[in-house]
Design an enzyme around this catalytic site. Structure first.
Site, PDB file in Angstrom:
ATOM      1  N   SER A   1       0.989  -1.300  -0.028  1.00  0.00           N
ATOM      2  CA  SER A   1       0.035   0.001  -0.013  1.00  0.00           C
ATOM      3  C   SER A   1       0.816   1.337  -0.035  1.00  0.00           C
ATOM      4  O   SER A   1       2.093   1.131   0.615  1.00  0.00           O
ATOM      5  CB  SER A   1      -0.849  -0.096   1.201  1.00  0.00           C
ATOM      6  OG  SER A   1      -1.296   1.239   1.644  1.00  0.00           O
TER       7      SER A   1
ATOM      8  N   TYR B   1      -1.777  -0.139  10.511  1.00  0.00           N
ATOM      9  CA  TYR B   1      -1.956  -0.438   9.521  1.00  0.00           C
ATOM     10  C   TYR B   1      -0.782  -0.589   8.311  1.00  0.00           C
ATOM     11  O   TYR B   1      -0.260  -1.375   7.761  1.00  0.00           O
ATOM     12  CB  TYR B   1      -3.040   0.074   8.661  1.00  0.00           C
ATOM     13  CG  TYR B   1      -3.384  -0.533   7.170  1.00  0.00           C
ATOM     14  CD1 TYR B   1      -3.799  -1.545   6.835  1.00  0.00           C
ATOM     15  CD2 TYR B   1      -3.221   0.476   6.145  1.00  0.00           C
ATOM     16  CE1 TYR B   1      -3.885  -2.084   5.591  1.00  0.00           C
ATOM     17  CE2 TYR B   1      -3.343   0.056   4.853  1.00  0.00           C
ATOM     18  CZ  TYR B   1      -3.706  -1.168   4.482  1.00  0.00           C
ATOM     19  OH  TYR B   1      -3.864  -1.703   3.247  1.00  0.00           O
TER      20      TYR B   1
ATOM     21  N   LYS C   1       2.072  -3.379   6.812  1.00  0.00           N
ATOM     22  CA  LYS C   1       2.542  -3.472   5.274  1.00  0.00           C
ATOM     23  C   LYS C   1       4.048  -3.336   5.386  1.00  0.00           C
ATOM     24  O   LYS C   1       4.757  -4.255   4.500  1.00  0.00           O
ATOM     25  CB  LYS C   1       1.960  -2.425   4.616  1.00  0.00           C
ATOM     26  CG  LYS C   1       0.448  -2.868   4.546  1.00  0.00           C
ATOM     27  CD  LYS C   1      -0.256  -3.966   3.746  1.00  0.00           C
ATOM     28  CE  LYS C   1      -1.564  -4.112   3.725  1.00  0.00           C
ATOM     29  NZ  LYS C   1      -2.089  -5.528   3.016  1.00  0.00           N
TER      30      LYS C   1
HETATM   31  N1  LIG Z   1      -8.745  -1.149  -1.002  1.00  0.00           N
HETATM   32  C1  LIG Z   1      -7.744  -0.349  -0.502  1.00  0.00           C
HETATM   33  O1  LIG Z   1      -7.961   0.813  -0.473  1.00  0.00           O
HETATM   34  C2  LIG Z   1      -6.302  -0.855  -0.504  1.00  0.00           C
HETATM   35  C3  LIG Z   1      -5.263   0.046  -0.655  1.00  0.00           C
HETATM   36  C4  LIG Z   1      -4.032  -0.601  -0.557  1.00  0.00           C
HETATM   37  C5  LIG Z   1      -3.954  -1.890  -0.138  1.00  0.00           C
HETATM   38  N2  LIG Z   1      -4.797  -2.551  -0.018  1.00  0.00           N
HETATM   39  C6  LIG Z   1      -4.522  -4.014   0.504  1.00  0.00           C
HETATM   40  O2  LIG Z   1      -5.049  -4.743  -0.623  1.00  0.00           O
HETATM   41  C7  LIG Z   1      -5.827  -6.096   0.009  1.00  0.00           C
HETATM   42  C8  LIG Z   1      -7.013  -6.235  -0.221  1.00  0.00           C
HETATM   43  O3  LIG Z   1      -7.719  -5.192  -0.188  1.00  0.00           O
HETATM   44  P1  LIG Z   1      -9.406  -5.142  -0.382  1.00  0.00           P
HETATM   45  O4  LIG Z   1      -9.846  -3.793  -0.458  1.00  0.00           O
HETATM   46  O5  LIG Z   1      -9.727  -6.084  -1.516  1.00  0.00           O
HETATM   47  O6  LIG Z   1      -9.852  -5.645   1.126  1.00  0.00           O
HETATM   48  P2  LIG Z   1     -11.237  -6.411   1.439  1.00  0.00           P
HETATM   49  O7  LIG Z   1     -11.314  -6.479   2.937  1.00  0.00           O
HETATM   50  O8  LIG Z   1     -12.284  -6.318   0.356  1.00  0.00           O
HETATM   51  O9  LIG Z   1     -10.514  -8.049   0.958  1.00  0.00           O
HETATM   52  C9  LIG Z   1      -9.573  -8.810   1.945  1.00  0.00           C
HETATM   53  C10 LIG Z   1     -10.220 -10.109   1.942  1.00  0.00           C
HETATM   54  O10 LIG Z   1      -9.372 -10.930   3.039  1.00  0.00           O
HETATM   55  C11 LIG Z   1     -10.217 -11.675   3.631  1.00  0.00           C
HETATM   56  N3  LIG Z   1      -9.432 -11.933   4.897  1.00  0.00           N
HETATM   57  C12 LIG Z   1      -9.269 -11.331   5.977  1.00  0.00           C
HETATM   58  N4  LIG Z   1      -8.533 -12.063   6.800  1.00  0.00           N
HETATM   59  C13 LIG Z   1      -8.255 -13.289   6.496  1.00  0.00           C
HETATM   60  C14 LIG Z   1      -7.785 -14.395   7.080  1.00  0.00           C
HETATM   61  N5  LIG Z   1      -7.266 -14.529   8.191  1.00  0.00           N
HETATM   62  N6  LIG Z   1      -7.586 -15.418   5.988  1.00  0.00           N
HETATM   63  C15 LIG Z   1      -8.515 -15.600   5.109  1.00  0.00           C
HETATM   64  N7  LIG Z   1      -9.000 -14.438   4.527  1.00  0.00           N
HETATM   65  C16 LIG Z   1      -8.987 -13.277   5.356  1.00  0.00           C
HETATM   66  C17 LIG Z   1     -11.465 -11.018   3.900  1.00  0.00           C
HETATM   67  O11 LIG Z   1     -12.626 -11.506   4.262  1.00  0.00           O
HETATM   68  C18 LIG Z   1     -11.644 -10.231   2.585  1.00  0.00           C
HETATM   69  O12 LIG Z   1     -12.470 -11.003   1.624  1.00  0.00           O
HETATM   70  C19 LIG Z   1      -5.388  -5.926   1.496  1.00  0.00           C
HETATM   71  O13 LIG Z   1      -4.295  -6.657   1.992  1.00  0.00           O
HETATM   72  C20 LIG Z   1      -5.443  -4.491   1.747  1.00  0.00           C
HETATM   73  O14 LIG Z   1      -4.601  -4.119   2.821  1.00  0.00           O
HETATM   74  C21 LIG Z   1      -5.941  -2.093  -0.226  1.00  0.00           C
END
Ligand SMILES: NC(=O)c1ccc[n+]([C@@H]2O[C@H](COP(=O)([O-])OP(=O)(O)OC[C@H]3O[C@@H](n4cnc5c(N)ncnc54)[C@H](O)[C@@H]3O)[C@@H](O)[C@H]2O)c1
Length: 356
Positions: free
Chosen positions: A137, A163, A167
């Site tokens: 991120s 958070y 990362k």
């Molecule tokens: N959306 C954003 O703005 C953004 C920006 C930068 C980085 N990210 C990173 O990208 C990744 C995906 O983000 P997203 O927006 O799709 O988030 P999201 O919450 O929609 O998806 C994450 C998924 O991981 C699953 N999950 C959580 N803990 C778990 C575990 N212990 N075992 C199995 N599954 C688990 C959740 O049920 C969910 O389906 C994350 O790591 C997030 O930190 C997201």
């Protein structure tokens, strides 16, 4: 046929990436605990695949479970190996992602984000699977760097919240692991900027289980009359119109970046690489709101509130490295983002009604 494991693949970014991988004919297995997603997303992705024009479509399966559980992972890796569909690549989306929540509950962020990674790496290594794409991120960068100019991958790293710290730490773990056997691991840390939008079909999009923290899900609460006005945090930032400027990247462009990264990793020597994934263009919050109103011909009342602690006025990617190394270029506009978000919202209201 090899399998790609999408850990956390039913979430916002994972679901869109699965749809793109499957349309390219690649086999995908999702492991997701459904902590922040619902099983219905799996069937929605299958529908997308049924409608897809592509002639070669991949196999798609889903196992509910916690990625921290090594025994559970080991069983699945073994099963796939024995069936001849061994897991050869992992895309690690699984984790918790709210900056605000991480300040209130840092231990669960350290537990989930770090331990999912350690369990995955341990089992991957046991099964000689050494190709990994990690969802990092822009929060890993130092605040001052993000203030006023585009950040490159070489800019200083110094996150300011739990958070971002998780990362940053995961990137360090991955760096240590790749250095331990540098001729073995192929790892890409994709540093996402602001993923938004939805699949063009309207079948999948961003649907957080808890209170939304990101701009577009909050905006949809106003559109759906669940909230009276959209709160804009700060009107006096040193930007073009006083509101924060962000690099909003369409989630389908982001999904395609994963496919391009996969190709890059597999066609090059083992290495660890950091890549900024954004459009390289800054859009202010007010510009996004205006575009949403104009594109969708809707009303969107908003109110200015004070600045949020930890926010920065300007966060835009220098994406030169990704453009140079990957066979990838973001192609969708802010209008596409607004149109697709609108379509997804209309459909999602119906899906939610069906689920209740
Ligand atoms: N959306 C954003 O703005 C953004 C920006 C930068 C980085 N990210 C990173 O990208 C990744 C995906 O983000 P997203 O927006 O799709 O988030 P999201 O919450 O929609 O998806 C994450 C998924 O991981 C699953 N999950 C959580 N803990 C778990 C575990 N212990 N075992 C199995 N599954 C688990 C959740 O049920 C969910 O389906 C994350 O790591 C997030 O930190 C997201």
């Amino acid at each position: 046929m090899p399998t790609i494991l999408a850990a956390g693949g039913l979430g916002f970014i994972g679901s869109h990436t699965c749809a793109v991988l499957l349309e390219k004919g690649l086999n995908v297995l999702v492991i997701d605990s459904l902590e922040n997603s619902v099983e219905d997303v799996f069937y929605q992705i299958k529908k997308i695949l049924n409608f897809a024009k592509s002639s070669k479509k991949g196999n798609f399966s889903f196992r509910k479970g916690d990625v921290r559980n090594k025994e559970f992972l080991r069983k699945i890796f073994k099963e796939y190996k024995l069936s001849g569909n061994q897991i050869e690549i992992v895309i690690h989306f699984a984790g918790l992602k709210s900056v605000g929540e991480s300040v209130l509950n840092p231990l669960s962020y350290w537990d989930v984000n770090i331990n999912t990674t350690i369990s995955l790496l341990t089992i991957m290594d046991e099964f000689k699977c050494n190709n990994l794409i990690f969802s990092s991120s822009a929060t890993v960068y130092q605040l001052e760097i993000l203030m006023n100019k585009k950040v490159t991958e070489e800019s200083k790293l110094s996150p300011i919240n739990p958070y971002g710290n998780t990362k940053f730490t995961i990137e360090k773990i991955l760096s240590d692991v790749s250095q331990s056997e540098s001729n073995k691991w192929r790892i890409a840390n994709l540093r996402y900027f602001n993923p938004v939008g939805a699949h063009e079909s309207g079948l999948i999009g961003e649907n957080p289980k808890d209170k939304p923290n990101n701009l577009l899900p909050m905006l949809l609460k106003v559109i759906n009359k669940e909230k009276k006005e959209l709160s804009i945090f700060g009107s006096d930032w040193p930007t073009k119109d006083g509101t924060c400027v962000r690099d909003f990247v369409h989630v389908m462009d982001l999904a395609e970046a994963h496919v391009a990264t996969l190709k890059f990793l597999l066609n090059n020597e083992p290495q660890i690489i950091n890549l900024n994934i954004g459009t390289g263009e800054g859009t202010s919050v007010l510009e996004l709101i205006d575009s949403f109103k104009n594109t969708n011909k809707c009303d969107l009342p908003y109110v200015f509130e004070g600045r949020r602690p930890g926010d920065v006025p300007y966060s835009v990617a220098d994406n030169t490295k990704a453009l140079k190394l990957l066979d990838w270029k973001p192609s969708r506009s802010i209008e596409d983002i607004c149109k697709d978000t609108w379509r997804w919202n209309k459909a999602n209201i119906k899906i939610n009604e069906k689920l209740i």
